[in-house]
Design an enzyme around this catalytic site. Sequence first.
Site, PDB file in Angstrom:
ATOM      1  N   ASP A 174     -72.302   6.273  -5.750  1.00  0.00           N
ATOM      2  CA  ASP A 174     -72.668   7.651  -5.424  1.00  0.00           C
ATOM      3  C   ASP A 174     -72.682   8.524  -6.667  1.00  0.00           C
ATOM      4  O   ASP A 174     -72.017   8.196  -7.649  1.00  0.00           O
ATOM      5  CB  ASP A 174     -71.561   8.260  -4.543  1.00  0.00           C
ATOM      6  CG  ASP A 174     -71.675   7.839  -3.112  1.00  0.00           C
ATOM      7  OD1 ASP A 174     -72.687   7.243  -2.751  1.00  0.00           O
ATOM      8  OD2 ASP A 174     -70.725   8.123  -2.364  1.00  0.00           O
ATOM      9  N   MET A 179     -67.383  19.742   1.684  1.00  0.00           N
ATOM     10  CA  MET A 179     -68.780  20.194   1.619  1.00  0.00           C
ATOM     11  C   MET A 179     -68.934  21.601   2.204  1.00  0.00           C
ATOM     12  O   MET A 179     -69.888  21.882   2.916  1.00  0.00           O
ATOM     13  CB  MET A 179     -69.697  19.204   2.360  1.00  0.00           C
ATOM     14  CG  MET A 179     -69.763  17.856   1.674  1.00  0.00           C
ATOM     15  SD  MET A 179     -70.781  16.648   2.525  1.00  0.00           S
ATOM     16  CE  MET A 179     -69.614  15.884   3.617  1.00  0.00           C
ATOM     17  N   LYS A 233     -76.138  10.815  -4.068  1.00  0.00           N
ATOM     18  CA  LYS A 233     -76.517  11.866  -3.119  1.00  0.00           C
ATOM     19  C   LYS A 233     -75.729  13.112  -3.465  1.00  0.00           C
ATOM     20  O   LYS A 233     -74.524  13.115  -3.380  1.00  0.00           O
ATOM     21  CB  LYS A 233     -76.177  11.448  -1.681  1.00  0.00           C
ATOM     22  CG  LYS A 233     -77.115  10.430  -1.146  1.00  0.00           C
ATOM     23  CD  LYS A 233     -77.047  10.375   0.361  1.00  0.00           C
ATOM     24  CE  LYS A 233     -75.791   9.669   0.778  1.00  0.00           C
ATOM     25  NZ  LYS A 233     -75.682   9.417   2.190  1.00  0.00           N
TER      26      LYS A 233
HETATM   27  N1  SAH Z   1     -65.388  10.386   0.811  1.00  0.00           N
HETATM   28  C1  SAH Z   1     -65.067  11.571   0.033  1.00  0.00           C
HETATM   29  C2  SAH Z   1     -65.741  12.798   0.581  1.00  0.00           C
HETATM   30  C3  SAH Z   1     -67.248  12.765   0.533  1.00  0.00           C
HETATM   31  S1  SAH Z   1     -67.969  14.268   1.058  1.00  0.00           S
HETATM   32  C4  SAH Z   1     -63.540  11.729  -0.034  1.00  0.00           C
HETATM   33  O1  SAH Z   1     -62.811  11.036   0.691  1.00  0.00           O
HETATM   34  O2  SAH Z   1     -63.064  12.556  -0.831  1.00  0.00           O
HETATM   35  C5  SAH Z   1     -68.191  15.113  -0.501  1.00  0.00           C
HETATM   36  C6  SAH Z   1     -67.251  16.310  -0.559  1.00  0.00           C
HETATM   37  O3  SAH Z   1     -65.938  15.874  -0.876  1.00  0.00           O
HETATM   38  C7  SAH Z   1     -67.590  17.321  -1.629  1.00  0.00           C
HETATM   39  O4  SAH Z   1     -68.613  18.197  -1.225  1.00  0.00           O
HETATM   40  C8  SAH Z   1     -66.264  18.038  -1.772  1.00  0.00           C
HETATM   41  O5  SAH Z   1     -66.045  18.924  -0.702  1.00  0.00           O
HETATM   42  C9  SAH Z   1     -65.282  16.879  -1.625  1.00  0.00           C
HETATM   43  N2  SAH Z   1     -64.893  16.290  -2.921  1.00  0.00           N
HETATM   44  C10 SAH Z   1     -65.146  15.049  -3.358  1.00  0.00           C
HETATM   45  N3  SAH Z   1     -64.592  14.839  -4.579  1.00  0.00           N
HETATM   46  C11 SAH Z   1     -63.967  15.985  -4.906  1.00  0.00           C
HETATM   47  C12 SAH Z   1     -63.196  16.408  -6.026  1.00  0.00           C
HETATM   48  N4  SAH Z   1     -62.955  15.609  -7.075  1.00  0.00           N
HETATM   49  N5  SAH Z   1     -62.703  17.677  -6.006  1.00  0.00           N
HETATM   50  C13 SAH Z   1     -62.895  18.498  -4.965  1.00  0.00           C
HETATM   51  N6  SAH Z   1     -63.627  18.140  -3.885  1.00  0.00           N
HETATM   52  C14 SAH Z   1     -64.146  16.920  -3.852  1.00  0.00           C
END
Ligand code: SAH
Length: 260
Positions: A37, A173, A59
């Site tokens: 990703d 998100m 994405k």
């Molecule tokens: N599977 C991922 C989430 C995917 S959805 C997980 O478990 O973290 C993508 C969203 O995750 C982003 O829009 C944001 O809201 C959050 N996100 C992912 N990585 C992040 C990070 N390093 N810091 C803050 N938010 C994060």
Amino acid sequence: MIEPAEVWLVGAGPGDPDLLTRKAEALLKAASVVFHDALVGPGVLALVPEHVRLVSVGKRSGRHSKDQRSIDALIVEAALAGERVVRLKGGDPSIFGRATEELEACHQAGIAVHICPGITAASAAAASLGQSLTLRGTARRLTFVTAHTQKGKVLSLDWQALADPQATLAVYMGKASAAEIAAGLMQAGLDGATPVVLVESASLPEERRFATRLDLLPLAARTALGDGPALMLIGAAVGAAAQPAKTAAGKSALGLTPSL
Ligand code: SAH
């Protein structure tokens, strides 16, 4: 560790390569191809050996990306060709990661598929803040919710269920929907003074943290964040350690407190 014609959905964690599990690292080394990703941090990708084919199927909202079905098809095709496939996803694959589609595509094609968990963004954000997501007697419930909407659709969440003063909400998100989130929760009865913390790029060198309150969230989301992925934590528990900074005049600067 990965057989030929097998697929692993692997959690890459929030970005810092030190937050990758040992199993995830071993899988990256045992793969013949890694589909990743856009959210996967560069430090994690650097752990993929040179002989392993690294394919971005990134994405990020609003940017060019492969649609989910093409990603499913790519994974299946590679496995059917006998590759050892790692599908590397930000955070934990089972949280807002479209894992079900990929699992089903593999099942339908008769391909063995497994999951390696990862540290989700909410856990990384709490760690960066030095705070707990739950608080005995105060935050008894932790809700992971996504504010992502399909193009052209309005955000429709059960605000009554979410506006629980005894819960911590971790909103994934949510940046683009900050105004609707604040309005929806306050209309459902959550106090405008409820603490909110925004954490962008948690665990990465460019991390930003910003403490505010629910009624000021729309302004904060517009002005305090950059381009990175951001998580919103809402609830009394995140206010517990997020004390407002004092201004020179000694007044509380809660509301627009750059980093904690
Ligand atoms: N599977 C991922 C989430 C995917 S959805 C997980 O478990 O973290 C993508 C969203 O995750 C982003 O829009 C944001 O809201 C959050 N996100 C992912 N990585 C992040 C990070 N390093 N810091 C803050 N938010 C994060």
